[in-house]
Design an enzyme around this catalytic site. Structure first.
Site, PDB file in Angstrom:
ATOM      1  N   LYS A  26       0.712  -1.350  -0.043  1.00  0.00           N
ATOM      2  CA  LYS A  26      -0.096  -0.041  -0.066  1.00  0.00           C
ATOM      3  C   LYS A  26       0.956   1.183  -0.164  1.00  0.00           C
ATOM      4  O   LYS A  26       0.746   2.142  -0.634  1.00  0.00           O
ATOM      5  CB  LYS A  26      -0.803   0.130   1.103  1.00  0.00           C
ATOM      6  CG  LYS A  26      -2.131   0.899   1.016  1.00  0.00           C
ATOM      7  CD  LYS A  26      -2.660   1.023   2.456  1.00  0.00           C
ATOM      8  CE  LYS A  26      -3.657  -0.085   2.900  1.00  0.00           C
ATOM      9  NZ  LYS A  26      -5.047  -0.056   2.362  1.00  0.00           N
ATOM     10  N   ARG A  96      -3.537   2.828   8.475  1.00  0.00           N
ATOM     11  CA  ARG A  96      -3.810   1.528   7.795  1.00  0.00           C
ATOM     12  C   ARG A  96      -2.429   0.723   7.872  1.00  0.00           C
ATOM     13  O   ARG A  96      -1.384   1.203   7.868  1.00  0.00           O
ATOM     14  CB  ARG A  96      -4.019   1.791   6.486  1.00  0.00           C
ATOM     15  CG  ARG A  96      -5.648   2.345   6.292  1.00  0.00           C
ATOM     16  CD  ARG A  96      -5.738   2.436   4.538  1.00  0.00           C
ATOM     17  NE  ARG A  96      -7.027   3.077   4.530  1.00  0.00           N
ATOM     18  CZ  ARG A  96      -7.446   4.270   4.426  1.00  0.00           C
ATOM     19  NH1 ARG A  96      -6.646   5.061   4.165  1.00  0.00           N
ATOM     20  NH2 ARG A  96      -8.807   4.371   3.944  1.00  0.00           N
ATOM     21  N   GLY A 105      -6.618 -10.281   7.810  1.00  0.00           N
ATOM     22  CA  GLY A 105      -6.024 -10.730   9.372  1.00  0.00           C
ATOM     23  C   GLY A 105      -5.494  -9.975   9.970  1.00  0.00           C
ATOM     24  O   GLY A 105      -5.134 -10.281  11.331  1.00  0.00           O
ATOM     25  N   MET A 107      -4.806  -5.693  11.362  1.00  0.00           N
ATOM     26  CA  MET A 107      -5.492  -4.601  11.452  1.00  0.00           C
ATOM     27  C   MET A 107      -5.634  -3.837  10.226  1.00  0.00           C
ATOM     28  O   MET A 107      -4.886  -3.599   9.515  1.00  0.00           O
ATOM     29  CB  MET A 107      -4.816  -3.434  12.438  1.00  0.00           C
ATOM     30  CG  MET A 107      -5.811  -2.648  12.912  1.00  0.00           C
ATOM     31  SD  MET A 107      -5.101  -0.869  13.557  1.00  0.00           S
ATOM     32  CE  MET A 107      -4.683  -0.060  12.122  1.00  0.00           C
ATOM     33  N   ARG A 352      -3.801  -1.379  -6.503  1.00  0.00           N
ATOM     34  CA  ARG A 352      -2.540  -2.662  -6.565  1.00  0.00           C
ATOM     35  C   ARG A 352      -3.216  -3.728  -7.579  1.00  0.00           C
ATOM     36  O   ARG A 352      -4.238  -3.438  -8.214  1.00  0.00           O
ATOM     37  CB  ARG A 352      -2.912  -3.407  -5.117  1.00  0.00           C
ATOM     38  CG  ARG A 352      -4.159  -3.732  -4.803  1.00  0.00           C
ATOM     39  CD  ARG A 352      -4.364  -4.472  -3.481  1.00  0.00           C
ATOM     40  NE  ARG A 352      -5.930  -4.682  -3.417  1.00  0.00           N
ATOM     41  CZ  ARG A 352      -6.348  -5.136  -1.989  1.00  0.00           C
ATOM     42  NH1 ARG A 352      -5.382  -5.453  -1.241  1.00  0.00           N
ATOM     43  NH2 ARG A 352      -7.518  -5.198  -1.830  1.00  0.00           N
ATOM     44  N   HIS A 468      -5.098 -44.091  -2.223  1.00  0.00           N
ATOM     45  CA  HIS A 468      -5.350 -44.804  -3.584  1.00  0.00           C
ATOM     46  C   HIS A 468      -6.431 -44.068  -4.273  1.00  0.00           C
ATOM     47  O   HIS A 468      -6.198 -43.596  -5.572  1.00  0.00           O
ATOM     48  CB  HIS A 468      -5.690 -46.329  -3.321  1.00  0.00           C
ATOM     49  CG  HIS A 468      -6.217 -46.969  -4.389  1.00  0.00           C
ATOM     50  ND1 HIS A 468      -7.468 -47.166  -4.874  1.00  0.00           N
ATOM     51  CD2 HIS A 468      -5.609 -47.543  -5.528  1.00  0.00           C
ATOM     52  CE1 HIS A 468      -7.741 -47.558  -6.151  1.00  0.00           C
ATOM     53  NE2 HIS A 468      -6.439 -47.990  -6.322  1.00  0.00           N
ATOM     54  N   SER A 777      13.278 -42.456 -13.009  1.00  0.00           N
ATOM     55  CA  SER A 777      12.012 -41.780 -13.183  1.00  0.00           C
ATOM     56  C   SER A 777      11.834 -41.733 -11.460  1.00  0.00           C
ATOM     57  O   SER A 777      11.790 -42.939 -10.820  1.00  0.00           O
ATOM     58  CB  SER A 777      10.834 -42.539 -13.644  1.00  0.00           C
ATOM     59  OG  SER A 777       9.850 -41.507 -13.251  1.00  0.00           O
ATOM     60  N   CYS A 844       7.665 -38.961 -11.651  1.00  0.00           N
ATOM     61  CA  CYS A 844       6.359 -39.494 -11.831  1.00  0.00           C
ATOM     62  C   CYS A 844       5.404 -39.600 -10.768  1.00  0.00           C
ATOM     63  O   CYS A 844       4.430 -39.987 -10.704  1.00  0.00           O
ATOM     64  CB  CYS A 844       6.270 -40.759 -12.786  1.00  0.00           C
ATOM     65  SG  CYS A 844       7.103 -42.095 -11.829  1.00  0.00           S
ATOM     66  N   TYR A 864      12.110 -34.202 -17.652  1.00  0.00           N
ATOM     67  CA  TYR A 864      10.623 -34.140 -17.793  1.00  0.00           C
ATOM     68  C   TYR A 864       9.852 -34.276 -16.350  1.00  0.00           C
ATOM     69  O   TYR A 864      10.463 -34.919 -15.518  1.00  0.00           O
ATOM     70  CB  TYR A 864       9.937 -35.176 -18.817  1.00  0.00           C
ATOM     71  CG  TYR A 864      10.128 -36.417 -18.578  1.00  0.00           C
ATOM     72  CD1 TYR A 864       9.279 -37.202 -17.702  1.00  0.00           C
ATOM     73  CD2 TYR A 864      11.214 -37.382 -18.793  1.00  0.00           C
ATOM     74  CE1 TYR A 864       9.073 -38.585 -17.541  1.00  0.00           C
ATOM     75  CE2 TYR A 864      11.349 -38.651 -18.383  1.00  0.00           C
ATOM     76  CZ  TYR A 864      10.329 -39.377 -17.533  1.00  0.00           C
ATOM     77  OH  TYR A 864      10.317 -40.659 -17.184  1.00  0.00           O
TER      78      TYR A 864
HETATM   79  C1  PEP Z   1       5.749 -43.220  -6.703  1.00  0.00           C
HETATM   80  O1  PEP Z   1       5.918 -43.909  -5.722  1.00  0.00           O
HETATM   81  O2  PEP Z   1       6.038 -41.981  -6.605  1.00  0.00           O
HETATM   82  C2  PEP Z   1       5.250 -43.785  -7.997  1.00  0.00           C
HETATM   83  C3  PEP Z   1       4.863 -42.868  -8.786  1.00  0.00           C
HETATM   84  O3  PEP Z   1       4.503 -44.993  -7.630  1.00  0.00           O
HETATM   85  P1  PEP Z   1       3.450 -45.372  -6.992  1.00  0.00           P
HETATM   86  O4  PEP Z   1       2.590 -44.177  -6.948  1.00  0.00           O
HETATM   87  O5  PEP Z   1       2.430 -46.322  -8.304  1.00  0.00           O
HETATM   88  O6  PEP Z   1       3.634 -46.084  -6.024  1.00  0.00           O
END
Ligand code: PEP
Ligand code: MG
Length: 887
Positions: A26, A96, A105, A107, A352, A468, A777, A844, A864
């Site tokens: 501000k 302010r 959150g 004053m 802002r 899961h 990976s 992954c 990646y």
């Molecule tokens: C992991 O463990 O990060 C993975 C990609 O395998 P999963 O989630 O199938 O155990």
């Protein structure tokens, strides 16, 4: 001498927009607006450094502060021709807070500071309006008492309502000056009663009280919580802005309002906002009076009969439009502004960058590039990747009313409505009848895949963000609320109980995967829309990013969807998800139940063509893009029948006794299956499973290579490797199968064998493992689980407590723990590259779709990231931003 106070006003300022860290958002923008020559009431900013000093020194101030504040006040007096505390030339101020990042959150505001029993008369004289003066004084007492002295404002509301009722008035505006004076006396008496001391009359005391209140509010529990949720460091501190008062409530030619330079929900380039005539800022917030539209166009659209600002105050409106336009061009971003008109004269109180929806963010970024205000890379940086989720799933209409029956974790975005079912089979039956179901389970297991597919959404009462249900739902793009612990499922009775309310099978509920809410009944939805702006930003993101973005997918539907979202291959195909199909499960069970290898191979032979078909389809959909297929991972017992009914059915089909089946299930029982006989351990025990899968992959590659005309280079991934020899053992089997298939088919197959890095030992021994692994990976779900020693399925029950108690900031299963798990990733990446220069590295785990974790992946130079299909656009944008920020 340290400069603790920065003045602004009269066309110049000591700070500017670049001093945000010191002056807060501000203060920095007020200074900037002053320097631009815009009409800003003069004032000064006490810096965030004072806040740090205050907390480092037992809540006291630096010695020089007093004199610097006094000098700054004098300067404000000079500019306005007034003097603070002087009844002859009355100067009133507002106080302010203003942190670096806007922070509810703390004053907020004290207005009209400097009023007391004497100066109120001066205000009456100056304004020529006694009623206004006493109204201002009572507002000041109320506000100051509430936010500085801690006397709750309900006390004052109560007095006011009683007095109005007693006098037969409906509105505050019905009260006369004399009546306000009586109310002021009651207010002051109330303060004295509550605090045992009179309301402070001395303006200097009032000022320092307000300054202290701002600094103290930095540490209120609300502010602390907000900072924790938004990753705002504690040591930033807040600044205090003291500014000469201007009055929006000095009669019908005065007003106050808020405006955005563009529509914050649609992004449309039209001034958007509202104002109130004869009002102060808090009247707009309080929502007692209905504000009026700024423009005629908006008024007509809203069907309002109250005049727009454009009509009612044409001169101030014209001046405001010009300033708004100028500010937007100056800051090169959509602005959110506050203004006041005092007797026809416009004053700017704040500007802002405005908060906006994902849709608006995309539109504004794209249009600003077209307008030449920003470049493409900056446009890419302007959109919050996580917010794209809003655009990729149906969402609950924000206007809809919600009857919340419980709240769990927002495990997979989107909203879904359907009838309650408690089993996956029921979900499938419902689908066959074209009815929509919400699958409600305590938790899900791999056997529920078909039910999860058939259901509109999934609700579990147990399990975290990587349970899961959560992982699979995200993968499928199905809305999911997991771990809704306040709900009780009774499978036998077929009921879901929520805070004393009971819902039966077949009753309709809605789940909101964006908030974790579970709602009664059907709720109106908005459908996702991939607009042209979205595509444009994605294209620019692709030009900016270095890392590739792949997807975690095993079904053709998911793979196609991921392609349509721009996935550049498959980073993880979890083959166990392909084993649960109704037709296959019998063969799978036969395989598991066989005692001898020969029988097992016979069962596997039945699975081979099915797997080959699956892989071929994936290769064809991915049309030459890389596809990583992971060998079977979960423990075998997960595939076995569980209920008596299932056991009887399978036993009959296989010609073995139910007892025999039960024995085998018991033999396979594990105390801790997550750390048990899974991953490559299965392939070591039963190499024929890996061999069947490898054969299916290679044969599919040959077939897909022929059908598409371009060779397929499969990447075969071995899960849960911790010991180099585990990988060597499995790789030798894979290589042998490759040789065999090449010979049989008369084709050469290019392929890679690599491993998941999901155990600390694998990370530490990555150099040895890289001797055999052609790619890594990072399976950061398991790597997080094994590094912390926290079960990914049980974590949610206590990690939230950890967060609330400040032990962890973020759920490490959602955002990569850079310091611990990340360090292992870094070690493995470095060691892997040292042992095998150019080794392909990816991620992954669920973190592959989390923007903060993606930034870390960019930093360690992964090739990646791979994530569920619905996260692909988010990952593309996050990867682009990570690359841009490192330039
Ligand atoms: C992991 O463990 O990060 C993975 C990609 O395998 P999963 O989630 O199938 O155990
Ligand atoms: Mg894993």
């Amino acid at each position: 001498m340290t400069k603790w106070v920065y003045g602004f006003g009269g066309g110049s300022a000591e700070g500017n927009a670049g001093d945000r860290n010191l002056l807060g958002g501000k203060g920095a923008n007020l200074a900037e607006m002053c320097s631009l020559g815009l009409p800003v009431p003069p004032g000064f900013t006490i810096t965030t450094a004072v806040c740090s000093w205050y907390y480092a020194n037992d809540r006291s101030y630096p010695a020089e502060l007093d004199a610097q504040v006094a000098a700054a006040l004098d300067r404000v007096g000079e500019i306005t021709g007034r003097r603070f505390g002087d009844p002859e030339r009355l100067l009133l101020v507002s106080v302010r807070s203003g942190a670096r990042a806007s922070m509810p959150g703390m004053m907020d505001t004290v207005l009209n500071l400097g009023l007391n029993d004497r100066t109120v008369a001066a205000l009456a004289r100056d304004s020529g309006d006694e009623r206004f003066a006493y109204d201002s004084y009572r507002r000041f007492i109320q506000m100051y008492s509430d936010v500085v002295l801690g006397v709750a404002h309900e006390h004052f509301e109560e007095i006011l309502e009683d007095e109005k009722a007693r006098r037969g008035h409906d509105l505050d505006t019905d009260l006369s000056a004399a009546e306000w004076q009586e109310i002021i006396a009651l207010y002051k008496a109330k303060v004295e009663e509550e605090l045992g001391a009179p309301f402070p009359q001395e303006p200097q005391e009032q000022l320092w009280g307000a300054i202290g209140a701002v600094f103290s509010s930095w540490m209120t529990p609300r502010a602390v919580t907000y900072r924790r949720l938004h990753d705002i460091p504690e040591d930033w501190g807040t600044a205090v802005n003291v500014q000469a008062m201007v009055f929006g409530n000095m009669g019908e030619s005065s007003a106050t309002g808020v405006a955005f330079t563009r529509n914050p929900s649609t992004g449309e380039k039209k001034l958007y906002g509202e104002f109130l005539v004869n009002a102060q800022g808090e009247d707009v917030v309080a929502g007692i009076r209905t504000p009026q539209n700024l423009t005629e166009e908006a008024r007509i659209e809203a069907g309002s009969d109250k005049p727009s600002m454009e009509k009612a105050m044409p001169e101030a409106f014209a001046a405001f439009v010009e300033i708004a336009d100028r500010l937007e061009r100056h800051y090169r971003d959509m602005q959110d502004m506050e203004f006041t008109i005092e007797r026809g004269r416009l004053w700017m109180l704040q500007t802002r960058s405005g908060k906006r929806t994902a849709k608006a963010a995309l539109k504004i970024a794209v249009e600003m590039v077209a307008e030449g205000l920003i470049g493409k890379e900056e446009a890419v940086l302007r959109v919050d990747p996580a917010s794209l989720d809003q655009l990729l799933h149906p969402t609950i209409d924000p206007k809809a009313s919600r009857d919340v029956i419980g709240v769990g974790l927002p495990a997979s975005p989107g909203a879904a409505t359907g009838e309650i079912v408690f089993t996956s089979d029921e979900a499938e039956e419902m689908r066959a009848q074209n009815r929509k179901a919400i699958l409600v389970r305590v938790e899900t297991s791999p056997e529920d895949i078909h039910g999860m597919h058939a259901a509109e959404g999934i609700l579990t009462t147990r399990g975290g963000m990587t349970s899961h249900a959560a992982v699979v739902a995200r993968g499928m793009g199905k809305p999911c609320v997991s771990g809704a612990g306040s709900l009780r499922v009774d499978y036998k009775a077929g009921t879901l109980t929520a805070l004393g309310r009971t819902f039966r099978r077949g009753e309709v509920i809605t789940i909101d995967g964006a908030t974790g809410q579970v709602l009664k009944g059907a709720v109106p939805m908005l459908q996702p829309e991939l607009s042209g702006d979205f595509a444009a930003i994605m294209e620019w993101a692709d030009e900016t990013r270095r890392m590739k973005v792949r997807t975690n997918a095993e079904t053709p539907a998911d793979a196609r969807m991921a392609r349509s979202f721009g996935a550049e291959g498959i980073g993880l195909c979890r083959t166990e998800h392909m084993f649960f199909d109704d037709e296959r499960i019998v063969a799978v069970r036969e395989m598991i139940l066989s005692d001898v290898e020969k029988d097992r191979r016979a069962a596997l032979a039945k699975l081979l063509p099915m797997q080959r078909g699956d892989f071929r389809e994936l290769f064809e959909i991915m049309a030459g893009l890389p596809v990583t297929i992971r060998l079977l991972d979960p423990p075998l017992h997960e595939f076995l029948p569980k209920t008596e009914g299932e056991i009887a059915e399978v036993a009959a089909a296989m010609g073995v006794s139910a007892d025999r089946l039960r024995q085998r299930t018991e033999a396979l029982h594990e105390f801790n299956p997550m750390l048990g006989h899974r991953g490559c351990r299965l392939a070591v025990s039963y190499p024929e499973i890996a061999e069947m899968q490898a054969r299916a992959i290679f044969e599919a590659a040959v077939e897909a290579g022929r059908s598409t005309g371009s060779p397929v280079v499969p990447e075969i991934m071995v899960p849960l490797v911790g010991i180099m020899k585990e990988l060597d053992f499995v790789k030798a089997r894979i290589d042998a199968v490759a040789q065999a298939v090449m010979k049989e088919s008369g084709t050469t197959i290019d392929y890679m064998v690599g491993t998941m890095i999901e155990l600390p030992r694998a990370a530490i021994r990555a150099d040895a493992i890289a001797a055999s692994a052609e790619f890594f990976s990072f399976g950061t779900n398991d790597l997080t689980q094994t590094t912390f020693g926290i079960s990914r399925d049980d974590a949610s029950s206590f990690l939230e407590t950890y967060r609330q108690k400040g032990i962890i900031e973020r759920d490490p299963f959602v955002t990569l723990d850079v310091e611990g798990v990340g360090e292992l990733v870094r070690i493995a990446a470095d060691k892997g590259r040292a042992a095998r220069p150019g080794i392909k590295l990816g991620i992954c785990g669920e973190h592959g779709g989390d923007p903060a974790s993606i930034a870390f992946c960019e930093e360690v130079g992964l090739d990646y990231v791979s994530c569920s299909p619905f996260r692909v656009p988010i990952a593309r944008l996050a990867a682009a931003q990570a690359a841009a920020r490192r330039r």
